[in-house]
Design a protein around this motif. Structure first.
Motif, PDB file in Angstrom:
ATOM      1  N   ARG A   1       0.815  -1.214   0.000  1.00 24.54           N
ATOM      2  CA  ARG A   1       0.000   0.000   0.000  1.00 24.54           C
ATOM      3  C   ARG A   1       0.848   1.262   0.000  1.00 24.54           C
ATOM      4  O   ARG A   1       0.340   2.368   0.037  1.00 24.54           O
ATOM      5  N   ARG A   2       2.178   1.080   0.023  1.00 27.89           N
ATOM      6  CA  ARG A   2       3.062   2.239   0.076  1.00 27.89           C
ATOM      7  C   ARG A   2       3.676   2.511  -1.289  1.00 27.89           C
ATOM      8  O   ARG A   2       3.791   1.617  -2.119  1.00 27.89           O
ATOM      9  N   LYS A   3       4.060   3.760  -1.500  1.00 28.00           N
ATOM     10  CA  LYS A   3       4.828   4.132  -2.677  1.00 28.00           C
ATOM     11  C   LYS A   3       6.232   4.501  -2.228  1.00 28.00           C
ATOM     12  O   LYS A   3       6.398   5.296  -1.309  1.00 28.00           O
ATOM     13  N   VAL A   4       7.223   3.882  -2.866  1.00 26.58           N
ATOM     14  CA  VAL A   4       8.608   4.123  -2.481  1.00 26.58           C
ATOM     15  C   VAL A   4       9.416   4.523  -3.712  1.00 26.58           C
ATOM     16  O   VAL A   4       9.024   4.260  -4.847  1.00 26.58           O
ATOM     17  N   GLU A   5      10.551   5.176  -3.459  1.00 26.60           N
ATOM     18  CA  GLU A   5      11.463   5.558  -4.528  1.00 26.60           C
ATOM     19  C   GLU A   5      12.374   4.372  -4.856  1.00 26.60           C
ATOM     20  O   GLU A   5      12.936   3.756  -3.966  1.00 26.60           O
ATOM     21  N   LYS A   6      12.496   4.071  -6.132  1.00 26.05           N
ATOM     22  CA  LYS A   6      13.331   2.951  -6.563  1.00 26.05           C
ATOM     23  C   LYS A   6      14.252   3.427  -7.679  1.00 26.05           C
ATOM     24  O   LYS A   6      13.828   4.160  -8.579  1.00 26.05           O
ATOM     25  N   THR A   7      15.510   3.012  -7.601  1.00 24.44           N
ATOM     26  CA  THR A   7      16.483   3.381  -8.631  1.00 24.44           C
ATOM     27  C   THR A   7      16.380   2.429  -9.812  1.00 24.44           C
ATOM     28  O   THR A   7      16.360   1.211  -9.642  1.00 24.44           O
ATOM     29  N   THR A   8      16.293   2.965 -11.015  1.00 25.93           N
ATOM     30  CA  THR A   8      16.257   2.141 -12.220  1.00 25.93           C
ATOM     31  C   THR A   8      17.341   2.616 -13.181  1.00 25.93           C
ATOM     32  O   THR A   8      17.744   3.779 -13.171  1.00 25.93           O
ATOM     33  N   PHE A   9      17.810   1.689 -14.007  1.00 20.72           N
ATOM     34  CA  PHE A   9      18.793   1.991 -15.045  1.00 20.72           C
ATOM     35  C   PHE A   9      18.107   1.780 -16.398  1.00 20.72           C
ATOM     36  O   PHE A   9      17.776   0.643 -16.754  1.00 20.72           O
ATOM     37  N   ASP A  10      17.877   2.841 -17.129  1.00 22.34           N
ATOM     38  CA  ASP A  10      17.190   2.769 -18.419  1.00 22.34           C
ATOM     39  C   ASP A  10      18.190   2.933 -19.553  1.00 22.34           C
ATOM     40  O   ASP A  10      19.101   3.773 -19.491  1.00 22.34           O
ATOM     41  N   LEU A  11      17.987   2.136 -20.603  1.00 22.83           N
ATOM     42  CA  LEU A  11      18.879   2.170 -21.756  1.00 22.83           C
ATOM     43  C   LEU A  11      18.300   3.091 -22.824  1.00 22.83           C
ATOM     44  O   LEU A  11      17.113   3.038 -23.137  1.00 22.83           O
ATOM     45  N   HIS A  12      19.147   3.965 -23.377  1.00 23.65           N
ATOM     46  CA  HIS A  12      18.726   4.896 -24.430  1.00 23.65           C
ATOM     47  C   HIS A  12      19.648   4.737 -25.633  1.00 23.65           C
ATOM     48  O   HIS A  12      20.818   4.356 -25.509  1.00 23.65           O
ATOM     49  N   ILE A  13      19.097   5.063 -26.782  1.00 25.22           N
ATOM     50  CA  ILE A  13      19.855   4.980 -28.035  1.00 25.22           C
ATOM     51  C   ILE A  13      19.679   6.289 -28.793  1.00 25.22           C
ATOM     52  O   ILE A  13      18.567   6.835 -28.857  1.00 25.22           O
ATOM     53  N   ILE A  14      20.768   6.808 -29.316  1.00 25.57           N
ATOM     54  CA  ILE A  14      20.710   7.953 -30.227  1.00 25.57           C
ATOM     55  C   ILE A  14      20.930   7.416 -31.638  1.00 25.57           C
ATOM     56  O   ILE A  14      21.983   6.840 -31.942  1.00 25.57           O
ATOM     57  N   ARG A  15      19.912   7.577 -32.476  1.00 19.11           N
ATOM     58  CA  ARG A  15      19.992   7.072 -33.845  1.00 19.11           C
ATOM     59  C   ARG A  15      20.189   8.237 -34.808  1.00 19.11           C
ATOM     60  O   ARG A  15      19.867   9.393 -34.506  1.00 19.11           O
ATOM     61  N   ALA A  16      20.712   7.917 -35.970  1.00 21.10           N
ATOM     62  CA  ALA A  16      20.951   8.934 -36.995  1.00 21.10           C
ATOM     63  C   ALA A  16      20.255   8.514 -38.285  1.00 21.10           C
ATOM     64  O   ALA A  16      20.281   7.333 -38.664  1.00 21.10           O
ATOM     65  N   THR A  17      19.625   9.475 -38.946  1.00 20.21           N
ATOM     66  CA  THR A  17      18.987   9.206 -40.231  1.00 20.21           C
ATOM     67  C   THR A  17      19.989   9.431 -41.356  1.00 20.21           C
ATOM     68  O   THR A  17      21.105   9.918 -41.147  1.00 20.21           O
TER      69      THR A  17
END
Length: 648
Positions: A540-556
């Motif tokens: 029932r609680r909301k807590v702060e959690k650390t996440t590692f998200d992957l990003h990509i920079i694409r080129a046209t």
């Protein structure tokens, strides 16, 4: 710890009943060994054998065998690994090269099904994978220990503050007792002098005097015992009051406790069902990805076996597919269909895969919510059980205390009757004449002596409390100093985990940049991990959690850059991203320091020239690098490498 590495010696690998291998033995010299051949030639099985000898449990036992083994000879040392079928599982034994292969499994044994590569391809949170080799659990354990110690110190310091406030009151109480005691002693001296005066004038009645003194001595003892009993009764009544208060509090806690409709076992079953659905979705998503990737390559004119086009070697295979029109020969059924129809089908497959990815994400959220709910229910059940046990103990203590009170009240009643009888005896012992006055003086003397004894006892208790308080207060400076030290240590430890995570992410990003520089992709400019905090539910609680998200920079093609996510990449691009991440992890965690072996497989997502550059780059780190390649991909590699075309 890993054994001593010996990069100047050949390594002999003998495998039996591993993967698809009946029995094979291969010698690996230092440097790069290329296992080249078509599919189904036991190249991956041999890589599994190497991994098994090093300590991995990701090797498979041959389907028709009940037991298998791997022998890894490095110089004068021989390491063994056994695989034994036990029902539906395989039990691993022997004496492998590594005591703990966890990090090697993640970042040095890079087969197609390596969890790191799969996790990236699925778009999972990468924190656990990045931080798993880092011993943050030890830091968190230290934090918990220090927090407990600080709580104890806070309680002790708070108690000292209470004691400090009590000390002036004790000093004042001591002074009052001393004054009362001095007055009582003076009063007793006066009474005793008057009794002595009376005794001199009544010398002839010594026998009656002795009777009076004996009667008062007995009365004094009886009154003292009555006071002790009354003190014990008061103590027990206070204890009973405290126990009843605690019982009321425990009952209130039980009344206020949340009632959950869910059963933790039922939740566990639902979680297992969801995990099974997720595994099935993973398989479906992977299969869809392979189908989409294959069809994309076919539509682009790649991935065809030129032998299928007969003896006309000059014919463009793509043109053979397309001809002079937009009709294409379907590579699954052999009939002619419009290219747009195939592209439309591939688009539908992409949409279906995106739906499956969304469904899997929803299932992940459900699993997280159910797991948090289940943990909260189990915690509250444990808390309720502890409360019920304590309530049962308190009720038993109340019953025992009530019985002791009943017994004390009976004893006090009996003692009061005895005191009354002794008082009557003292009156009888001194009746008549001037002895009535003497009797009254003895009675008064007796009362004063009892009061003096009580005051002396009270004074002794107060002086003892004062001495104990002063000694205890002398420890306060040390306690405060230690608490300040703990505050500093906690601040350092709490930020240490953050620093470690930030440094790990930074290193991953740096090394992924280096690997991408080796690959020289035009359409992928950058791959990086972002560390961020997000709010999640736990019960029932909301807590702060650390996440590692992957990003990509694409080129046209026109040079425009834009940010993208893993979900929008093609299957081959996802494979490349997973490989880049895994190779970066190998460098970040310096796996080569403990594991001189590295194995690579399923590199078809990148072209042969890039494969060659990757192998060359990592050959500087791994003493023994073994890579499985198709013959056309192997042609781009250096001739100086060792090539193995047959596993036997």
């Amino acid at each position: 710890m890993a054994p001593q590495q010996t990069a100047e010696r050949d390594v002999r690998v003998h495998a039996r009943n591993v993967g698809g291998i009946d029995e094979a033995e291969v010698s690996l010299p230092p440097g790069v060994t290329v296992l080249t051949g078509r599919n189904a030639t036991n190249r991956t099985s041999f890589l599994q054998a190497i991994m098994a000898g090093l300590g991995s449990e990701r090797a498979t036992l041959k389907g028709d065998a009940d037991e298998g083994e791997v022998e890894l000879q490095v110089g004068d040392e021989t390491y063994t690994r056994t695989l034994t079928r036990s029902g539906d599982t395989v039990v691993y034994g022997g004496d492998p090269y590594l005591d703990d292969p966890t990090v090697a499994d993640q970042f040095a044994f890079l087969l197609e099904n390596t969890e790191v590569r799969r996790a990236v391809a699925r778009g999972d949170d990468l924190r656990e994978i990045i931080m798993d080799p880092v011993d943050t659990e030890e830091i968190e354990s230290q934090i918990r220990q220090l927090e407990n110690e600080k709580r104890d110190l806070d309680d002790q310091i708070q108690e000292l503050e209470r004691i400090e406030h009590e000390l002036p009151e004790l000093e004042a109480e001591k002074q009052d007792i001393e004054e009362d005691l001095e007055a009582a002693r003076e009063e007793l001296a006066e009474v005793e002098a008057e009794i002595e005066e009376r005794d001199v004038s009544l010398e002839q009645s010594r026998s009656q005097k002795e009777a009076i003194e004996e009667a008062f001595e007995a009365l004094r003892d009886a009154q003292s015992e009555l006071e002790d009993l009354e003190f014990d009764l008061e103590t027990e009544q206070q204890t009973l009051g405290d126990l009843r208060d605690e019982r009321d509090q425990l009952e209130a806690e039980l009344d206020d406790a949340d009632e959950f409709d869910e059963n933790p076992d039922h939740l566990a079953g639902r979680i297992d069902e969801l995990r099974e659905r997720k595994r099935a979705l993973d398989d479906t998503i992977s299969q869809l990805g392979s189908v989409i990737s294959f069809n994309e390559e076919m539509l682009d004119g790649e991935g065809l076996d030129l032998d299928e086009f007969g003896d006309d070697a000059d014919t463009d295979p793509t043109q053979q597919l397309l001809g002079d029109s937009e009709d294409v020969v379907c590579w699954t059924c052999g009939s002619e269909v419009e290219r747009d129809s195939i592209e439309e089908t591939v688009d539908h497959l992409r949409e279906l895969r995106a739906e499956k990815l969304d469904e899997r994400s929803d299932i992940d959220d459900q699993i997280d919510d159910l797991s948090a709910t289940r943990s909260e229910i189990q915690r509250q059940q444990r808390e309720r059980e502890r409360t019920e046990r304590r309530l049962s103990e308190v009720e038993a203590e109340i019953e025992s205390t009530e019985q002791r009170i009943d017994s004390l009240e009976e004893s006090i009643e009996d003692q009061r009757e005895e005191v009354e009888e002794l008082e009557a005896e003292t009156e009888d012992a001194g009746t008549g004449g001037d002895y009535d006055e003497v009797l009254e003086l003895h009675r008064k003397s007796n009362e004063v002596e009892i009061r003096i004894e009580r005051l002396e006892s009270d004074l002794e208790d107060v002086e003892s409390d004062i001495e104990e308080h002063e000694e205890t207060l002398g420890e306060r400076d040390e306690l405060v100093e230690r608490r300040e030290e703990i505050d500093d240590e906690l601040t350092d430890l709490r930020t240490k985990v953050d620093r470690i995570e930030e440094e790990a992410v930074e290193e991953f990003n740096d090394h992924m940049e280096s690997v991408l520089a080796v690959l020289e992709y035009d359409n992928i400019e950058r791959i990086w991990v972002e560390r961020r905090e997000r709010e999640v539910r736990e019960g029932r609680r909301k807590v702060e959690k650390t996440t590692f998200d992957l990003h990509i920079i694409r080129a046209t093609d026109d040079g425009t850059s834009y940010r993208d996510t893993i979900d929008h990449l093609s299957e081959s691009e996802r494979e490349v991203t997973g490989l880049v991440f895994a190779l970066a992890g190998y460098l970040v965690h310096e796996v080569y320091e403990d594991v001189p072996f590295m194995v690579l497989d399923s590199l078809e997502a990148i072209d042969s020239d890039r494969i060659a550059r990757v192998v060359e780059y990592f050959s500087d780190y791994a003493d023994y690098l073994t890579v499985a390649l198709l013959p056309e991909d192997a042609q781009a590699l250096s001739e100086e490498y060792t090539y193995v075309e047959q596993i036997n």
